[in-house]
Design a protein around this motif. Structure first.
Motif, mmCIF file in Angstrom:
data_model
loop_
_atom_site.group_PDB
_atom_site.id
_atom_site.type_symbol
_atom_site.label_atom_id
_atom_site.label_comp_id
_atom_site.label_asym_id
_atom_site.label_seq_id
_atom_site.Cartn_x
_atom_site.Cartn_y
_atom_site.Cartn_z
ATOM 1 N N SER A 8 52.837 -30.757 19.884
ATOM 2 C CA SER A 8 51.581 -30.130 20.298
ATOM 3 C C SER A 8 50.654 -29.985 19.093
ATOM 4 C CB SER A 8 51.847 -28.766 20.950
ATOM 5 O OG SER A 8 52.382 -27.871 20.009
ATOM 6 N N GLN A 9 49.447 -29.493 19.334
ATOM 7 C CA GLN A 9 48.466 -29.322 18.267
ATOM 8 C C GLN A 9 49.022 -28.393 17.184
ATOM 9 O OE1 GLN A 9 45.491 -30.902 17.945
ATOM 10 N NE2 GLN A 9 45.242 -29.908 15.978
ATOM 11 N N ALA A 10 48.984 -28.850 15.953
ATOM 12 C CA ALA A 10 49.502 -28.059 14.832
ATOM 13 C C ALA A 10 48.532 -26.951 14.467
ATOM 14 C CB ALA A 10 49.757 -28.950 13.630
ATOM 15 N N SER A 11 49.077 -25.802 14.096
ATOM 16 C CA SER A 11 48.271 -24.673 13.633
ATOM 17 C C SER A 11 48.159 -24.661 12.116
ATOM 18 C CB SER A 11 48.899 -23.350 14.073
ATOM 19 O OG SER A 11 48.977 -23.275 15.461
ATOM 20 N N ILE A 12 49.150 -25.273 11.460
ATOM 21 C CA ILE A 12 49.173 -25.256 10.000
ATOM 22 C C ILE A 12 49.739 -26.577 9.483
ATOM 23 C CG2 ILE A 12 51.446 -24.145 9.868
ATOM 24 C CD1 ILE A 12 50.305 -22.619 7.387
ATOM 25 N N SER A 13 49.137 -27.043 8.416
ATOM 26 C CA SER A 13 49.611 -28.257 7.753
ATOM 27 C C SER A 13 50.163 -27.859 6.389
ATOM 28 C CB SER A 13 48.449 -29.235 7.571
ATOM 29 O OG SER A 13 48.849 -30.329 6.798
ATOM 30 N N LEU A 14 51.381 -28.285 6.099
ATOM 31 C CA LEU A 14 52.023 -27.966 4.823
ATOM 32 C C LEU A 14 52.099 -29.236 3.988
ATOM 33 C CD1 LEU A 14 54.942 -25.777 6.214
ATOM 34 C CD2 LEU A 14 52.741 -25.001 5.325
ATOM 35 N N ARG A 15 51.118 -29.426 3.129
ATOM 36 C CA ARG A 15 51.055 -30.648 2.337
ATOM 37 C C ARG A 15 52.254 -30.806 1.417
ATOM 38 N NH1 ARG A 15 45.042 -31.482 0.133
ATOM 39 N NH2 ARG A 15 45.709 -29.772 -1.166
ATOM 40 N N SER A 16 52.747 -29.696 0.867
ATOM 41 C CA SER A 16 53.878 -29.794 -0.060
ATOM 42 C C SER A 16 55.145 -30.266 0.648
ATOM 43 C CB SER A 16 54.136 -28.456 -0.750
ATOM 44 O OG SER A 16 54.385 -27.448 0.199
ATOM 45 N N TYR A 17 55.200 -30.095 1.969
ATOM 46 C CA TYR A 17 56.342 -30.572 2.765
ATOM 47 C C TYR A 17 55.981 -31.820 3.569
ATOM 48 C CZ TYR A 17 58.618 -26.159 1.707
ATOM 49 O OH TYR A 17 59.192 -25.092 1.059
ATOM 50 N N ASN A 18 54.726 -32.244 3.466
ATOM 51 C CA ASN A 18 54.228 -33.393 4.210
ATOM 52 C C ASN A 18 54.512 -33.263 5.702
ATOM 53 O OD1 ASN A 18 52.883 -35.814 4.485
ATOM 54 N ND2 ASN A 18 54.757 -37.016 4.300
ATOM 55 N N THR A 19 54.173 -32.078 6.255
ATOM 56 C CA THR A 19 54.456 -31.809 7.651
ATOM 57 C C THR A 19 53.461 -30.803 8.214
ATOM 58 O OG1 THR A 19 56.248 -31.325 9.192
ATOM 59 C CG2 THR A 19 56.087 -29.914 7.263
ATOM 60 N N TYR A 21 53.055 -27.778 11.673
ATOM 61 C CA TYR A 21 53.745 -27.040 12.729
ATOM 62 C C TYR A 21 52.756 -26.292 13.613
ATOM 63 C CZ TYR A 21 57.995 -27.675 9.976
ATOM 64 O OH TYR A 21 59.045 -28.215 9.294
ATOM 65 N N CYS A 22 53.150 -26.109 14.865
ATOM 66 C CA CYS A 22 52.422 -25.205 15.749
ATOM 67 C C CYS A 22 52.820 -23.787 15.346
ATOM 68 C CB CYS A 22 52.758 -25.471 17.220
ATOM 69 S SG CYS A 22 54.475 -25.103 17.676
ATOM 70 N N GLU A 23 52.190 -22.798 15.936
ATOM 71 C CA GLU A 23 52.456 -21.404 15.560
ATOM 72 C C GLU A 23 53.931 -21.028 15.729
ATOM 73 O OE1 GLU A 23 51.130 -17.043 17.154
ATOM 74 O OE2 GLU A 23 49.614 -18.615 17.166
ATOM 75 N N THR A 24 54.507 -21.384 16.857
ATOM 76 C CA THR A 24 55.903 -21.030 17.143
ATOM 77 C C THR A 24 56.862 -21.669 16.156
ATOM 78 O OG1 THR A 24 55.422 -20.773 19.483
ATOM 79 C CG2 THR A 24 57.721 -21.122 18.889
ATOM 80 N N HIS A 25 56.695 -22.961 15.932
ATOM 81 C CA HIS A 25 57.626 -23.670 15.061
ATOM 82 C C HIS A 25 57.397 -23.366 13.583
ATOM 83 C CE1 HIS A 25 58.226 -26.035 18.812
ATOM 84 N NE2 HIS A 25 59.449 -25.642 18.481
ATOM 85 N N PHE A 26 56.173 -22.965 13.209
ATOM 86 C CA PHE A 26 55.942 -22.535 11.831
ATOM 87 C C PHE A 26 56.725 -21.246 11.561
ATOM 88 C CE2 PHE A 26 53.678 -19.816 8.794
ATOM 89 C CZ PHE A 26 53.942 -20.546 7.649
ATOM 90 N N CYS A 27 56.697 -20.314 12.507
ATOM 91 C CA CYS A 27 57.437 -19.059 12.329
ATOM 92 C C CYS A 27 58.928 -19.339 12.170
ATOM 93 C CB CYS A 27 57.186 -18.114 13.499
ATOM 94 S SG CYS A 27 55.506 -17.445 13.503
ATOM 95 N N SER A 28 59.462 -20.249 12.971
ATOM 96 C CA SER A 28 60.876 -20.613 12.863
ATOM 97 C C SER A 28 61.168 -21.261 11.511
ATOM 98 C CB SER A 28 61.267 -21.580 13.974
ATOM 99 O OG SER A 28 61.116 -20.971 15.220
#
Length: 129
Positions: A8-19, A21-28
Motif C-alpha cells: 500500500s501507499q508508504a507513509s515513510i521512506s527510510l533511505r538508510s535502509y533503502n525501504t 513502510y505504511c504506518e502500520t508496518h513502520f510501527c512494527s
C-alpha cells in the motif's frame, strides 16, 4: 512509494535502509529494531524495571508505550519544570499515558524542590527558559 510489506501507499521512506513502510508496518519495524537493540546490547535484563523520563511530548511517551508493549515493566518519571501553561499540559498527558498503560509515574515538582520554577529561575539568571 509503496510499503515493503503490504504494497500500500508508504507513509515513510527510510533511505538508510533503502525501504519504505505504511504506518502500520513502520510501527512494527521500529518496535522490532528497538527490541533487537535492547537484546543485542543487553540494555534491559528480564528482572530490570526501567524508568522512562517523560516530558509529556510524543517522543518520550512513545518510547514509554513501546517499552510497555514489548513487555518491559517500565514506569515513568516526570520532572515538573514549572513552565507556565506548558508544564500543566505535559503533566496531564503524562497522567493519561500512565493510566492507559496501567503503569506508575513518579512526579518531581522542581518548584517545590528549589522553591522556584524554571520561569522564575530564568528571570533571575537573565536567560530564556
Amino acid at each position: 512509494m509503496k510499503c515493503r510489506v503490504c504494497g500500500s501507499q508508504a507513509s515513510i521512506s527510510l533511505r538508510s535502509y533503502n525501504t519504505a513502510y505504511c504506518e502500520t508496518h513502520f510501527c512494527s519495524f521500529l518496535e522490532g529494531r528497538v527490541h533487537s537493540t535492547i537484546r543485542k546490547y543487553a540494555l534491559i535484563s528480564p528482572e530490570d524495571r526501567p524508568i522512562v523520563a517523560v516530558s509529556g511530548g510524543k517522543d518520550s511517551l512513545s518510547l514509554w508505550e513501546m517499552l510497555t508493549k514489548l513487555g518491559f515493566e517500565a514506569d515513568g518519571i516526570y520532572v515538573d519544570l514549572g513552565i507556565t501553561d506548558y508544564s500543566a499540559r505535559s503533566l496531564e498527558k503524562t497522567k493519561q499515558m500512565a493510566d492507559r498503560l496501567g503503569r506508575r509515574f513518579y512526579y518531581f515538582p522542581m518548584g517545590r524542590i528549589f522553591r522556584k520554577g524554571i520561569d522564575e529561575m530564568a528571570r533571575i539568571i537573565r536567560r530564556t527558559p
